[in-house]
Design an enzyme around this catalytic site. Structure first.
Site, PDB file in Angstrom:
ATOM      1  N   HIS A  73       0.842  -1.197   0.000  1.00 12.55           N
ATOM      2  CA  HIS A  73       0.000   0.000   0.000  1.00 12.55           C
ATOM      3  C   HIS A  73       0.872   1.240   0.000  1.00 12.55           C
ATOM      4  O   HIS A  73       1.926   1.265   0.604  1.00 12.55           O
ATOM      5  CB  HIS A  73      -0.978  -0.003   1.174  1.00 12.55           C
ATOM      6  N   ASP A 105       6.390   1.607   6.239  1.00 14.39           N
ATOM      7  CA  ASP A 105       4.969   1.254   6.165  1.00 14.39           C
ATOM      8  C   ASP A 105       4.285   2.156   5.152  1.00 14.39           C
ATOM      9  O   ASP A 105       3.700   3.149   5.519  1.00 14.39           O
ATOM     10  CB  ASP A 105       4.357   1.397   7.557  1.00 14.39           C
ATOM     11  N   GLU A 108      -4.932   1.685   2.748  1.00 12.13           N
ATOM     12  CA  GLU A 108      -4.832   0.574   3.687  1.00 12.13           C
ATOM     13  C   GLU A 108      -5.006   1.074   5.103  1.00 12.13           C
ATOM     14  O   GLU A 108      -5.644   0.444   5.937  1.00 12.13           O
ATOM     15  CB  GLU A 108      -3.475  -0.124   3.536  1.00 12.13           C
ATOM     16  N   GLU A 109      -4.431   2.245   5.362  1.00 10.04           N
ATOM     17  CA  GLU A 109      -4.467   2.778   6.727  1.00 10.04           C
ATOM     18  C   GLU A 109      -5.874   3.231   7.109  1.00 10.04           C
ATOM     19  O   GLU A 109      -6.143   3.534   8.254  1.00 10.04           O
ATOM     20  CB  GLU A 109      -3.485   3.941   6.868  1.00 10.04           C
ATOM     21  N   HIS A 132       4.709   4.087  12.438  1.00 14.42           N
ATOM     22  CA  HIS A 132       3.642   5.102  12.423  1.00 14.42           C
ATOM     23  C   HIS A 132       4.043   6.416  13.089  1.00 14.42           C
ATOM     24  O   HIS A 132       3.194   7.090  13.665  1.00 14.42           O
ATOM     25  CB  HIS A 132       2.356   4.575  13.077  1.00 14.42           C
ATOM     26  N   GLU A 171       4.020  -6.026   4.413  1.00 11.48           N
ATOM     27  CA  GLU A 171       3.541  -5.031   5.368  1.00 11.48           C
ATOM     28  C   GLU A 171       4.657  -4.629   6.326  1.00 11.48           C
ATOM     29  O   GLU A 171       5.768  -5.131   6.227  1.00 11.48           O
ATOM     30  CB  GLU A 171       2.394  -5.651   6.186  1.00 11.48           C
TER      31      GLU A 171
END
Ligand SMILES: *[C@@H]1O[C@H](CO)[C@@H](O)[C@H](O)[C@H]1NC(C)=O
Ligand SMILES: *[C@@H]1O[C@H](CO)[C@@H](O)[C@H](O)[C@H]1NC(C)=O
Length: 768
Positions: free
Chosen positions: A82, A94, A128-129, A231, A155
């Site tokens: 993603h 990510d 995706e998030e 994140h 991922e």
């Protein structure tokens, strides 16, 4: 479990324009370069809309690339990454790495001079998030989805390092076998799968969407190292070593190549059945066998150990059995005692406000809790040795305690196997290797001796399971320590850390504890351990170890969310009843604002509130406990986004079956959430969405306005009360609408070790 605070992808135009055109350029280059080769490349931009569970999406963006031999193919592997990221994070790991690896794999496969047997679909998914919406859009709506037989998903749950295969299946053993055969640097364990699928880890991946909505099996890989900065703003390209990208690329390329050349892909239904036990041995090789074979092996090993023990029972008189039972009791009691002691220490640490002191200093936890655990075990066994077994022979005693540990591991093995857990291979190793080395040694040394040679050989027999289990414990600490910094639980994290350390100590001590009975005295060791513990305890209580760190080489940020919100409440006739504004501050770990208050005195417990008190009907009702969380709220000036939310009641009519149907139109930013609260006496009979009265909505760049309807069944609602309250929150995550002066100057006041994710929201409550 999607997490609300996380699930907000970055800037819309960057996501839907800049990134998309970059990817398309790269793909076009690869396509034109390989035009003369035996493969063809087709690109499709999909803009799906749909709804599932608590989320709805409208015209989000997927780039799907089909690579197939020019003779065309019918069966496809899917490779998924993603390209969106959470707000305020660059998202290098990510999941930009995943997408780069996929581009390069596409490049390599397209360039092959011999044609592949089957094709590959590369999905670069753009949402995706936002609770895995883009993969849902692809797998339920894209025409190519029907040709997908299996997938590989790349991922991240950390930044850089090695990528772990932590889920495969469901069933379809050929997939993990392909990984075992083809992966250049295998790193996989079924323990990861069982832990992840038990829900202990607060996150989810597209794996679930492909499995549940597409009914497709796959392999789920994730980078797991350094989850502390996952994140956050620290997830930057510079922190990912090229080795780690090369490694992931090598693995994925060879696994994909292997799979697209395989027969299984064409007829996967034939090879469907059975789960697999799989794990790598220190990255050297992979062991893969069917779960039922595992069960047989486990039972054979367990029975062999039982035979060994009962043989001893028969050879000696009844005394052996009685002694063995005593020894097992002593072992179990020593475990319980050390667990209770450690929990007490953890409780004291929490009480003193030193929670999570190990977050930046994991060694401090090992020294404090580890020394305490070893100390208690040693103490109990020394006492037992001196009090109860003063007259028994040392060698006999050591033998007995070995047998006791073996028996206990046997219980664990039986239990795991009986529950059907594939992770039973771990206790299996802990029974098999000690048993074999014991049997060999007994043969070798007829006169069982406590000689040095005997001990050295004995320890060598333990090397395989011990090295493996230490490696596994390391991975578990590596994964769970960062998670404790982003799971807002009622359980103090020190309790969890202390329990993990106790379990690790107990496991590692099991086959060496009997050396206490061989040794002459343990006083000196006890004294050293006791002093280490006391010293650490004093240091920890003085606050020497600060949990967080802004050190650029290994940041350990505290995660804080700051939303600048204006809320407005409307009356039944639509006029504004009241409105106010503030900064809503949330954090994600146990320490709350404890360490922040000294830096920003305005954030203290006098302003703490619960989300739902300040924002009625705000959070997810059952998915996220946001509404039960403590948050901190400071009054602030109003926000005024240039594109304010517009809500319009389009129609309202009474249906024949006695309900009131209302339809709405909402114009707002890319991320919105909607909560519906029927008043007393009314109930929601149906609406455009799911079974819950909460929806999380995401839209792409040129999506139309959001339309939906609700149908309310009312029995006796007073007319001046209204039937239903509608709470809509508009999230402005980026651009000028996503920032405010108040917010900027407020964020500057946070100390450097805080990672603050911030955005602007407007909250609107209407009554109809
Ligand atoms: C792919 O093929 C093109 C043209 O034949 C060549 O220029 C390029 O170097 C090749 N790339 C790789 C990675 O083999
Ligand atoms: C706590 O916060 C409130 C509101 O921000 C402020 O008025 C008060 O002075 C603070 N208390 C302390 C002790 O700093």
């Amino acid at each position: 479990k999607p997490s609300f605070c996380y699930s907000l992808s970055s800037s819309l135009t960057q996501n839907e324009n800049t990134t998309v055109s970059y990817l398309l350029d790269q793909i076009e280059q690869i396509r034109s370069e390989s035009e003369t080769g035996p493969h063809s490349i087709t690109v499709d931009i999909q803009r799906p809309s749909g709804c599932f569970s608590i989320g709805c999406y409208d015209r989000i963006t997927n780039i799907a690339v089909k690579l197939q031999p020019k003779t065309s193919a019918q069966h496809f592997m899917l490779a998924n990454c993603h390209f969106d990221s959470v707000a305020n994070s660059p998202g290098a790991s990510d999941d930009a790495v995943g997408c780069s690896v996929m581009l390069e794999v596409l490049h390599s496969l397209a360039n092959l001079s011999t044609p592949l047997k089957h094709g590959v679909i590369f999905l670069f998914n753009g949402a995706e998030e936002t609770i895995l919406q883009a993969s849902h859009g692809f797998i339920t709506q894209h025409p190519w989805a029907r040709q997908v037989r299996a997938f590989v998903n790349l991922e991240a749950a950390g930044v850089g390092g090695k990528e772990l295969v932590f889920q495969t299946g469901p069933e379809n053993p050929w997939l993990v076998q392909a990984y075992a055969r083809a992966a250049v640097h295998p790193f996989a364990t079924v323990v990861g799968q069982e832990i992840f699928q038990s829900g202990l880890i607060p996150s989810d991946t597209d794996f679930r969407i492909f499995r549940d909505f597409g009914n497709i099996p796959g392999i789920d890989l994730a980078f797991i190292e350094n989850g502390f900065i996952y994140h956050t703003k620290y997830d930057t390209p510079g922190r990912i070593h090229t080795d780690s990208i090369q490694r992931a690329g090598d693995n994925i390329l060879s696994v994909l190549k292997h799979l697209v050349m395989s027969d299984e892909l064409a007829d996967s239904s034939q090879y469907r059945h059975g789960n697999m036990v799989f794990f790598d041995l220190l990255g050297l090789t992979m062991l893969v066998y069917p779960a039922h074979v595992g069960t047989v092996i486990n039972y054979i090993v367990a029975v062999a150990a039982v035979i060994y023990l009962s043989g001893k029972c028969l050879l000696t008189t009844g005394r052996y059995m009685r002694d063995l039972v005593c020894v097992v009791c002593v072992l179990v009691l020593s475990w319980i005692f050390s667990l209770v002691t450690l929990l007490f220490v953890a409780w004291l640490v929490t009480l003193m406000g030193r929670s999570m002191f190990w977050y930046s200093h994991i060694h401090a936890a090992v020294f404090l809790y580890g020394s305490a655990a070893v100390c208690i075990l040693l103490l109990i066994h020394t006492l037992v040795k001196n009090r109860c077994y003063r007259r028994a022979g040392r060698v006999d005693l050591a033998e007995l305690f070995f047998d006791g540990s073996l028996l206990l591991w046997c219980f664990v093995l039986f239990f795991f196997t009986h529950r059907g857990w594939c992770s039973a291979y771990v206790p299996m190793m802990m029974v098999l290797f000690p048993l074999i080395s014991k049997l060999l040694l007994t043969k070798l040394f007829r006169a069982r001796g406590a000689s040095l040679q005997y001990s050295v050989l004995y320890l060598m027999g333990l090397v395989v399971p011990y090295v493996y289990i230490m490696f596994l414990i390391r991975v578990i600490f590596e994964v769970f320590t960062p998670i404790l910094g982003r799971s807002k639980d009622e359980i103090p994290p020190d309790i969890i850390m202390a329990s993990l350390v106790t379990v690790a100590t107990v496991i590692l001590s099991s086959y060496i504890i009997h050396f206490i009975y061989l040794s002459r005295g343990t006083k000196r060791v006890l004294a050293v351990l006791g002093s280490v513990f006391m010293l650490m305890f004093v240091l920890v209580s003085c606050g020497l170890f600060f949990p967080y760190s802004a050190d650029p080489s290994s940041p350990r940020p505290k995660r804080v969310f700051v939303q600048h919100i204006t809320r407005s409440f409307h009356t039944l006739n639509g006029s504004l009843q009241s409105s106010d504004s503030g900064l809503c501050i949330n954090d994600l770990d146990y320490t709350g604002m404890q360490h922040i208050t000294p830096h920003i005195p305005q954030i203290n417990d006098s302003i703490s509130t619960h989300c739902q008190d300040w924002l009625p009907y705000y959070g997810y009702t059952r998915f996220l406990t946001l509404q039960f969380l403590k948050s901190w709220y400071l009054p602030a000036p109003e926000v005024s986004p240039k594109a304010p939310l517009e809500v319009q009641l389009l129609s309202r009519q009474e249906t024949q079956w006695g309900t009131v149907k209302m339809s709405f139109e909402v114009k707002g930013p890319s991320h919105m959430s909607l909560y519906l609260h029927p008043h007393a006496g009314a109930s929601l009979s149906s609406w455009s969405f799911n079974d819950w009265n909460f929806v999380f909505y995401t839209h792409g760049l040129d999506a139309p306005v959001w339309r939906f309807w609700i149908e309310i069944l009312s029995s006796n609602v007073s007319p001046d009360e209204g039937l239903v309250s509608l709470a809509i929150t508009a999230h402005y995550l980026s651009g000028s609408d996503g920032r405010s002066e108040t917010l900027e100057s407020f964020l500057k006041r946070f100390p450097a070790w805080v990672f603050s994710s911030s955005w602007i929201s407007t909250y609107h409550m209407y009554t109809y």
